[in-house]
Write an enzyme that holds these catalytic residues in place. Structure first.
Site, PDB file in Angstrom:
ATOM      1  N   ASP A  18       2.848   7.177   2.553  1.00 18.34           N
ATOM      2  CA  ASP A  18       3.108   5.755   2.380  1.00 18.34           C
ATOM      3  C   ASP A  18       2.751   5.342   0.964  1.00 18.34           C
ATOM      4  O   ASP A  18       2.684   6.195   0.056  1.00 18.34           O
ATOM      5  CB  ASP A  18       2.377   4.926   3.437  1.00 18.34           C
ATOM      6  CG  ASP A  18       0.859   4.947   3.307  1.00 18.34           C
ATOM      7  OD1 ASP A  18       0.339   5.566   2.352  1.00 18.34           O
ATOM      8  OD2 ASP A  18       0.184   4.332   4.155  1.00 18.34           O
ATOM      9  N   ASP A  60       2.785   0.193   8.654  1.00 19.47           N
ATOM     10  CA  ASP A  60       1.430  -0.271   8.941  1.00 19.47           C
ATOM     11  C   ASP A  60       1.278  -0.844  10.344  1.00 19.47           C
ATOM     12  O   ASP A  60       0.182  -0.798  10.914  1.00 19.47           O
ATOM     13  CB  ASP A  60       1.007  -1.312   7.908  1.00 19.47           C
ATOM     14  CG  ASP A  60       0.480  -0.667   6.638  1.00 19.47           C
ATOM     15  OD1 ASP A  60       0.552   0.577   6.540  1.00 19.47           O
ATOM     16  OD2 ASP A  60       0.000  -1.382   5.744  1.00 19.47           O
ATOM     17  N   HIS A  92       0.347  -6.060   5.274  1.00 18.22           N
ATOM     18  CA  HIS A  92       1.660  -6.529   5.722  1.00 18.22           C
ATOM     19  C   HIS A  92       1.935  -5.915   7.086  1.00 18.22           C
ATOM     20  O   HIS A  92       1.320  -4.938   7.479  1.00 18.22           O
ATOM     21  CB  HIS A  92       2.779  -6.181   4.728  1.00 18.22           C
ATOM     22  CG  HIS A  92       2.958  -4.715   4.474  1.00 18.22           C
ATOM     23  ND1 HIS A  92       3.788  -3.928   5.213  1.00 18.22           N
ATOM     24  CD2 HIS A  92       2.401  -3.904   3.545  1.00 18.22           C
ATOM     25  CE1 HIS A  92       3.746  -2.680   4.742  1.00 18.22           C
ATOM     26  NE2 HIS A  92       2.918  -2.642   3.747  1.00 18.22           N
ATOM     27  N   ALA A 129      15.853  -2.274  16.010  1.00 16.10           N
ATOM     28  CA  ALA A 129      16.351  -2.781  17.286  1.00 16.10           C
ATOM     29  C   ALA A 129      16.977  -1.610  18.032  1.00 16.10           C
ATOM     30  O   ALA A 129      17.825  -0.903  17.494  1.00 16.10           O
ATOM     31  CB  ALA A 129      17.387  -3.871  17.052  1.00 16.10           C
ATOM     32  N   THR A 148      22.784  -3.541  15.482  1.00 18.76           N
ATOM     33  CA  THR A 148      21.917  -4.031  14.414  1.00 18.76           C
ATOM     34  C   THR A 148      20.910  -4.997  15.023  1.00 18.76           C
ATOM     35  O   THR A 148      21.108  -5.508  16.124  1.00 18.76           O
ATOM     36  CB  THR A 148      22.724  -4.715  13.288  1.00 18.76           C
ATOM     37  OG1 THR A 148      21.856  -5.043  12.199  1.00 18.76           O
ATOM     38  CG2 THR A 148      23.405  -5.983  13.773  1.00 18.76           C
ATOM     39  N   LYS A 165       8.306 -13.214   8.559  1.00 15.72           N
ATOM     40  CA  LYS A 165       8.579 -11.783   8.412  1.00 15.72           C
ATOM     41  C   LYS A 165       7.480 -11.082   7.622  1.00 15.72           C
ATOM     42  O   LYS A 165       6.983 -11.597   6.627  1.00 15.72           O
ATOM     43  CB  LYS A 165       9.937 -11.572   7.736  1.00 15.72           C
ATOM     44  CG  LYS A 165      10.479 -10.154   7.946  1.00 15.72           C
ATOM     45  CD  LYS A 165      11.961 -10.084   7.679  1.00 15.72           C
ATOM     46  CE  LYS A 165      12.502  -8.709   8.079  1.00 15.72           C
ATOM     47  NZ  LYS A 165      13.950  -8.597   7.841  1.00 15.72           N
ATOM     48  N   ARG A 199      25.342  -3.341   3.067  1.00 11.62           N
ATOM     49  CA  ARG A 199      24.357  -2.804   3.994  1.00 11.62           C
ATOM     50  C   ARG A 199      25.030  -2.061   5.153  1.00 11.62           C
ATOM     51  O   ARG A 199      25.936  -2.590   5.808  1.00 11.62           O
ATOM     52  CB  ARG A 199      23.468  -3.926   4.515  1.00 11.62           C
ATOM     53  CG  ARG A 199      22.703  -4.662   3.410  1.00 11.62           C
ATOM     54  CD  ARG A 199      21.377  -4.056   3.132  1.00 11.62           C
ATOM     55  NE  ARG A 199      20.516  -4.216   4.294  1.00 11.62           N
ATOM     56  CZ  ARG A 199      19.838  -5.316   4.572  1.00 11.62           C
ATOM     57  NH1 ARG A 199      19.916  -6.366   3.765  1.00 11.62           N
ATOM     58  NH2 ARG A 199      19.075  -5.378   5.636  1.00 11.62           N
ATOM     59  N   HIS A 233      -7.172   4.882   7.098  1.00 10.34           N
ATOM     60  CA  HIS A 233      -5.774   4.445   7.170  1.00 10.34           C
ATOM     61  C   HIS A 233      -4.837   5.594   7.535  1.00 10.34           C
ATOM     62  O   HIS A 233      -4.020   5.478   8.450  1.00 10.34           O
ATOM     63  CB  HIS A 233      -5.386   3.838   5.812  1.00 10.34           C
ATOM     64  CG  HIS A 233      -4.023   3.246   5.769  1.00 10.34           C
ATOM     65  ND1 HIS A 233      -3.771   1.913   6.003  1.00 10.34           N
ATOM     66  CD2 HIS A 233      -2.809   3.804   5.513  1.00 10.34           C
ATOM     67  CE1 HIS A 233      -2.475   1.668   5.889  1.00 10.34           C
ATOM     68  NE2 HIS A 233      -1.868   2.806   5.579  1.00 10.34           N
TER      69      HIS A 233
END
Length: 625
Positions: free
Chosen positions: A159, A349, A19, A439, A569, A44, A469, A136
């Site tokens: 992770d 990742d 991903h 962002a 955001t 996404k 959120r 990794h």
């Protein structure tokens, strides 16, 4: 563009096939460009080979694929295949369905990774390049240490899982990294956190940040939270003094199954069924989120303490998906274990692409590194595509949109700041796109943190996402101490710190007995839209040197209001990757209730725009995450 520079070594880093695929490019050890594939494909967490991101980073350097001297892939496929086979063997006869699903793909494609990579790379050009495969977690470690400002640092990577390792402790000195210890699959604090993500009804590998955002709504003084923690540490996980863990695999299904947990056993343990996605969030889910967050923080603290004792280093660097848990990061910083810490802004990742390239440059090639530069070498994570005013104007013309152009940027900043101060929501599109999930003021949606209604408006009318959120503040670096209990910059929005005590409003009696949204909309400080219900905030500091345009905007807002803080955001809606191009930005602007869009020196007012005509429901383009 790097013109007139004699190029010695160009290394293309790649992460793919799990991903958050990405590509990164080093030219003589300098980061030139890095980007997520999702930003180009508009899918996404895109896991496909990052062909568009690779084309971008090569083009940004002003070179051709034939000029690249090496490719670095972010893990070792054969080791991962070995782990799969040994895991299926260990859990046999369980996992047959998963085995039948996974192994044919490996035998047909992934077992021949070099051939598959060469096939994709051939789309970039005809050169046959050497491909290197750092492990990794070495890629994570390299992404954390080499761009950091430290000559010597303890390295902690955490992770879900790489090949075998799920957690490592290392030591970086000069141009070398020594891996000192590692924890192996299936025992993983990242997978334990993801199991609770799944149990509370969010999407694994996507919703972990929602779980972290839900945790403050848990009642820290309740017997229920204490009971959940006791059950987690008594039944699910054995936490050792050094931070290593052993999971009770009777409760988990991810090793060989198609789901994260054994639902029936978890329901018996916690007394509540797994929450279905999009259903109502009850207090029990909030308390579960708080319990696992506190357990995770304890594990991370123990790991960092072990890293300090083992390496004797005064500095710490962090990477891996768990390093995006900014609440845990803030507690590590405030613990005083280390003089300073640095977290890779693309800690997941996607950052492995950069780390793999660094590993080849410094470890395989033996190239020295210098930390004489001020701060880190990540260029504030502004490593993606940039678009000129001319390109922006072409987008405006193509849509028949109306915009005002201002020759002087200071005029743009003053107009935008005034709109924010009026309570308007502003889409802000400037400079190079960010690398990593945050962002940072170039692909952002902005609002006034003083407005109590701003959080609800941004969540429901703009982002089309869950109302609970939280949002982050962008604060002038020189004003951090005026608003927050933080004594240093936080440019990558990876630290949570308390709002200053004198800025808070005391909680009323019975506060924790109120509903989620009654608690949420209580005015807890003079900056209610960025103050979490536990009086904390996920802080991004903005310096004039790091991002002059964004700094200027916030400075103009301060001139108007007295506050050098705005709400920031990511510029996207739920399920959509962060916008990349002017066209992405315009479409997102028109599809939501944003009031204004600022792209470069162009300002677009929503009321002046023609109606956006689209075929079908645009929301179907983006899968809810």
């Amino acid at each position: 563009m790097l013109k007139g520079l004699r190029l010695k070594r160009i290394i293309l880093g790649i992460s793919a096939f799990y991903h958050d695929s990405a590509a990164a490019l080093l030219v003589d050890g300098e980061i030139v460009a890095a980007a997520h594939e999702e930003r180009f494909t508009r899918k996404k967490h895109d896991s496909s080979f990052p062909i568009q991101a690779a084309r971008y980073v090569i083009g940004e350097a002003g070179v051709k694929y034939e000029d690249v001297t090496a490719v670095a892939f972010y893990d070792k496929p054969f080791l991962k295949f070995e782990r799969l086979l040994e895991t299926y063997h260990a859990f046999a006869p369980g996992g047959l369905a998963s085995f039948q699903s996974a192994i044919p793909v490996w035998i047909k494609e992934k077992l021949f990774m070099k051939r598959m990579l060469n096939g994709h790379l051939a789309e970039l050009g005809g050169a046959k390049l050497p491909i290197y495969y750092p492990e990794h977690h070495l890629s994570h470690a390299a992404s954390a240490f080499y761009p950091s400002p430290f000559d010597d640092a303890a390295i902690v990577t955490v992770d879900g899982v790489g090949e075998w390792a799920t957690t490592t402790i290392g030591h970086g000195r000069g141009n070398q990294i020594t891996m000192l210890s590692e924890l192996h699959f299936p025992h993983s604090i990242g997978l334990l956190y993801s199991a609770f993500t799944y149990y509370t009804g969010f999407m694994v590998n996507s919703g972990e940040y929602k779980l972290m955002g839900l945790a403050p709504y848990g009642n820290p003084d309740s017997k229920q939270v204490a009971g959940f923690k006791e059950k987690i540490t008594g039944q699910l996980v054995d936490i050792r003094k050094d931070g290593s863990i052993v999971l009770n695999m009777e409760y988990f299904n991810y090793a060989t199954g198609l789901t994260m947990i054994r639902d029936a056993k978890w329901e018996r343990l916690f007394g509540v069924p797994r929450r279905q996605g999009e259903s109502k969030i009850a207090q029990v889910h909030m308390d579960l989120a708080l319990a696992i967050q506190q357990v995770t923080e304890e594990v991370v603290m123990r790991l960092c303490r072990t890293a300090r004792e083992t390496t004797k280093s005064r500095h710490l660097v962090l990477a891996g998906g768990v390093a995006l848990n900014c609440v845990a990061n803030g507690k590590v910083l405030r613990s005083g274990l280390f003089e300073d810490i640095w977290i890779q802004p693309a800690a997941g990742d996607a950052g492995g692409a950069l780390g793999a390239a660094y590993a080849v440059w410094h470890i395989h090639e033996g190239m020295e590194r210098s930390t004489k530069h001020r701060g880190d070498s990540m260029k504030n994570a502004y490593l993606g595509p940039e678009f000129s005013d001319r390109e922006i104007q072409r987008t405006i013309n193509r849509h028949g949109a109306k915009a005002s152009y201002h020759k002087e940027f200071v005029d743009v900043a003053k107009i935008a700041a005034a709109k924010i101060a009026e309570g308007k929501v502003v889409g802000w599109f400037q400079g190079r796109m960010e690398y990593g999930p945050r962002a940072l003021g170039n692909r952002s949606i902005l609002g006034d943190p003083r407005k109590p209604e701003m959080q609800k408006k941004l969540n429901v009318k703009i982002k089309h996402r869950e109302g609970f959120r939280p949002f982050a503040p962008s604060v002038l670096e020189e004003d951090i101490k005026e608003h927050f209990e933080l004594d240093r910059p936080s440019p990558y929005m990876l630290l949570v710190a308390p709002v200053r005590a004198d800025k808070r409003v005391a909680l009323p009696a019975g506060y924790h007995d109120k509903s989620l949204y009654e608690r949420l909309y209580f005015l807890r400080s003079d900056l209610p839209s960025i103050t979490h219900i536990d009086y904390s905030a996920r802080i991004q500091s903005v310096s004039r040197e790091g991002n002059e345009r964004y700094w200027r905007l916030i400075k103009e807002f301060k001139n108007l209001t007295g506050y050098g803080v705005i709400v920031n955001t990511s510029f996207n809606v739920r399920g959509e990757p962060m916008v990349c191009t002017p066209d992405d930005a315009y479409l997102c602007f028109m599809r939501t209730e944003m009031d204004c869009l600022v792209m470069g020196n162009c300002i677009l007012d929503k009321a002046e725009q023609p109606e956006l005509v689209e075929l079908g429901d645009w929301k179907q383009q983006f899968k809810l995450d």
